[in-house]
Each structure stands twice: as C-alpha cells, then as structure tokens.
Design a protein around this motif. Structure first.
Motif, PDB file in Angstrom:
ATOM      1  N   HIS A 170      -0.240  -2.912   0.061  1.00  0.00           N
ATOM      2  CA  HIS A 170       0.916  -2.099  -0.328  1.00  0.00           C
ATOM      3  C   HIS A 170       0.886  -1.927  -1.835  1.00  0.00           C
ATOM      4  CE1 HIS A 170       3.242  -3.725   3.404  1.00  0.00           C
ATOM      5  NE2 HIS A 170       2.251  -2.917   3.730  1.00  0.00           N
ATOM      6  N   ILE A 171       1.220  -0.720  -2.288  1.00  0.00           N
ATOM      7  CA  ILE A 171       1.233  -0.423  -3.718  1.00  0.00           C
ATOM      8  C   ILE A 171       2.566   0.208  -4.103  1.00  0.00           C
ATOM      9  CG2 ILE A 171      -1.263  -0.055  -3.757  1.00  0.00           C
ATOM     10  CD1 ILE A 171      -0.501   3.031  -4.064  1.00  0.00           C
ATOM     11  N   GLU A 172       2.815   0.245  -5.402  1.00  0.00           N
ATOM     12  CA  GLU A 172       3.895   1.052  -5.959  1.00  0.00           C
ATOM     13  C   GLU A 172       3.207   2.167  -6.730  1.00  0.00           C
ATOM     14  OE1 GLU A 172       7.291   0.728  -9.379  1.00  0.00           O
ATOM     15  OE2 GLU A 172       6.996  -1.022  -8.091  1.00  0.00           O
ATOM     16  N   ASP A 173       3.537   3.421  -6.402  1.00  0.00           N
ATOM     17  CA  ASP A 173       2.866   4.546  -7.043  1.00  0.00           C
ATOM     18  C   ASP A 173       3.469   4.875  -8.402  1.00  0.00           C
ATOM     19  OD1 ASP A 173       5.169   6.122  -6.587  1.00  0.00           O
ATOM     20  OD2 ASP A 173       4.221   7.381  -5.074  1.00  0.00           O
ATOM     21  N   SER A 174       2.992   5.918  -9.033  1.00  0.00           N
ATOM     22  CA  SER A 174       3.446   6.315 -10.368  1.00  0.00           C
ATOM     23  C   SER A 174       4.907   6.734 -10.401  1.00  0.00           C
ATOM     24  CB  SER A 174       2.586   7.471 -10.889  1.00  0.00           C
ATOM     25  OG  SER A 174       2.735   8.616 -10.057  1.00  0.00           O
ATOM     26  N   GLU A 175       5.471   7.040  -9.241  1.00  0.00           N
ATOM     27  CA  GLU A 175       6.854   7.505  -9.149  1.00  0.00           C
ATOM     28  C   GLU A 175       7.817   6.410  -8.732  1.00  0.00           C
ATOM     29  OE1 GLU A 175       7.106  10.907 -10.220  1.00  0.00           O
ATOM     30  OE2 GLU A 175       5.151  10.045 -10.670  1.00  0.00           O
ATOM     31  N   GLY A 176       7.290   5.230  -8.372  1.00  0.00           N
ATOM     32  CA  GLY A 176       8.126   4.125  -7.932  1.00  0.00           C
ATOM     33  C   GLY A 176       8.247   4.006  -6.428  1.00  0.00           C
ATOM     34  N   ASN A 177       7.460   4.775  -5.661  1.00  0.00           N
ATOM     35  CA  ASN A 177       7.461   4.677  -4.201  1.00  0.00           C
ATOM     36  C   ASN A 177       6.575   3.526  -3.757  1.00  0.00           C
ATOM     37  OD1 ASN A 177       8.895   7.245  -3.447  1.00  0.00           O
ATOM     38  ND2 ASN A 177       7.165   8.141  -4.565  1.00  0.00           N
ATOM     39  N   ARG A 178       6.986   2.820  -2.701  1.00  0.00           N
ATOM     40  CA  ARG A 178       6.134   1.810  -2.068  1.00  0.00           C
ATOM     41  C   ARG A 178       5.352   2.527  -0.975  1.00  0.00           C
ATOM     42  NH1 ARG A 178       6.726  -2.407   2.260  1.00  0.00           N
ATOM     43  NH2 ARG A 178       8.477  -1.154   2.913  1.00  0.00           N
ATOM     44  N   VAL A 179       4.010   2.412  -1.018  1.00  0.00           N
ATOM     45  CA  VAL A 179       3.126   3.111  -0.097  1.00  0.00           C
ATOM     46  C   VAL A 179       2.070   2.131   0.393  1.00  0.00           C
ATOM     47  CG1 VAL A 179       1.453   5.005   0.088  1.00  0.00           C
ATOM     48  CG2 VAL A 179       3.496   5.307  -1.299  1.00  0.00           C
ATOM     49  N   GLY A 180       1.672   2.262   1.641  1.00  0.00           N
ATOM     50  CA  GLY A 180       0.591   1.451   2.184  1.00  0.00           C
ATOM     51  C   GLY A 180      -0.727   2.179   2.080  1.00  0.00           C
ATOM     52  N   LEU A 181      -1.795   1.428   1.911  1.00  0.00           N
ATOM     53  CA  LEU A 181      -3.165   1.956   1.969  1.00  0.00           C
ATOM     54  C   LEU A 181      -3.890   1.222   3.069  1.00  0.00           C
ATOM     55  CD1 LEU A 181      -4.088   1.925  -1.849  1.00  0.00           C
ATOM     56  CD2 LEU A 181      -3.237   3.856  -0.503  1.00  0.00           C
ATOM     57  N   HIS A 182      -4.702   1.936   3.847  1.00  0.00           N
ATOM     58  CA  HIS A 182      -5.446   1.341   4.956  1.00  0.00           C
ATOM     59  C   HIS A 182      -6.862   1.877   4.948  1.00  0.00           C
ATOM     60  CE1 HIS A 182      -7.020   1.184   9.102  1.00  0.00           C
ATOM     61  NE2 HIS A 182      -6.479  -0.011   9.076  1.00  0.00           N
ATOM     62  N   ALA A 183      -7.820   1.034   5.318  1.00  0.00           N
ATOM     63  CA  ALA A 183      -9.215   1.443   5.464  1.00  0.00           C
ATOM     64  C   ALA A 183      -9.832   0.634   6.587  1.00  0.00           C
ATOM     65  CB  ALA A 183      -9.975   1.235   4.153  1.00  0.00           C
ATOM     66  N   PRO A 184     -10.928   1.143   7.152  1.00  0.00           N
ATOM     67  CA  PRO A 184     -11.560   0.428   8.258  1.00  0.00           C
ATOM     68  C   PRO A 184     -12.112  -0.940   7.883  1.00  0.00           C
ATOM     69  CG  PRO A 184     -12.552   2.608   7.952  1.00  0.00           C
ATOM     70  CD  PRO A 184     -11.560   2.404   6.857  1.00  0.00           C
ATOM     71  N   ALA A 185     -12.527  -1.121   6.630  1.00  0.00           N
ATOM     72  CA  ALA A 185     -13.070  -2.420   6.206  1.00  0.00           C
ATOM     73  C   ALA A 185     -12.877  -2.635   4.730  1.00  0.00           C
ATOM     74  CB  ALA A 185     -14.553  -2.510   6.553  1.00  0.00           C
TER      75      ALA A 185
END
Length: 126
Positions: free
Chosen positions: A111-126
């Motif tokens: 989980h990250i906080e973007d440049s605007e202050g939103n909490r966003v998830g990132l996912h990848a296969p590995a």
C-alpha cells in the motif's frame, strides 16, 4: 463480467498526479476532458476490460487525511512490484504497507500514499 468496471482516483493537481503515476508504473496515461470542468488521466488498459483514471475538478478531492481503512483500489504493478516501489519516493509517494507475499502463488502487494494523499494498493504476480 468483472466486479469492477471503472475507478477514479481524485487529484488536486492532475499534472502532478499524472507525473507521479507515470513514473511509478512506467506507463503513459492518456489525458481527456469530461466537460469544461473535469480533467482525466486514463490508465492504460485493454478493451474490453477494467479501466480507471485520475480525475480532477469540482468534487474530486482526496480525503483530508489518507484513510487507514475503507475502499482500496489496487493498481497493476506488473511486471515488478519491487521496481515500482523503488521509484515510489522519487516520484513523490510514501510507502504505507511494505511488500507482502500472498499465499499459493497469488502474487505480492503493498500500500502506498500517492502524490495527492490517496492510499492506493499495488499488486504484481511476483
């Protein structure tokens, strides 16, 4: 059929947000207008498929503080979550939840906080 058809991530500064996500994900977002007051930066996606965008304009502001709970959108960080996380701080974001490996080959997420202050998830296969 998909559980999600479209998502919108609010942006106070669409130029800053677009630069952030393009650098983070290594992808080009497509700029569009929705009427005279709203601007979109659309994430690349295959049609038909699930798509989404950054959106700025009236009524499209991130929460005053990033939510620790609530709705969370996960963006595709393939082919490498590690590569995306390596670009995170330089792009202007912050790590909220470090990389987690999911069971049974389901991939990895953070989980990250973007440049605007939103909490966003990132996912990848590995």
């Amino acid at each position: 059929m998909h559980a999600i058809d479209w998502f919108e991530i609010p942006a106070r500064d669409i130029d800053r947000a677009q630069r952030f996500y393009e650098r983070l994900l290594g992808a080009t977002l497509r700029r569009e207008s929705m009427g005279p007051e709203k601007t979109l930066a659309v994430f690349p996606y295959a049609e038909p498929g699930v798509g989404g965008c950054l959106m700025s304009g009236p009524g499209m502001a991130p929460a005053a503080t990033p939510a620790a709970a609530g709705t969370l959108v996960y963006l595709n960080a393939a082919p490498s979550l590690d590569a995306a996380l390596g670009r995170l701080e330089g792009a202007g974001g912050r790590l909220v939840t470090p990389k987690v490996t999911l069971p049974d080959g389901m991939g990895v997420f953070a989980h990250i906080e973007d440049s605007e202050g939103n909490r966003v998830g990132l996912h990848a296969p590995a």
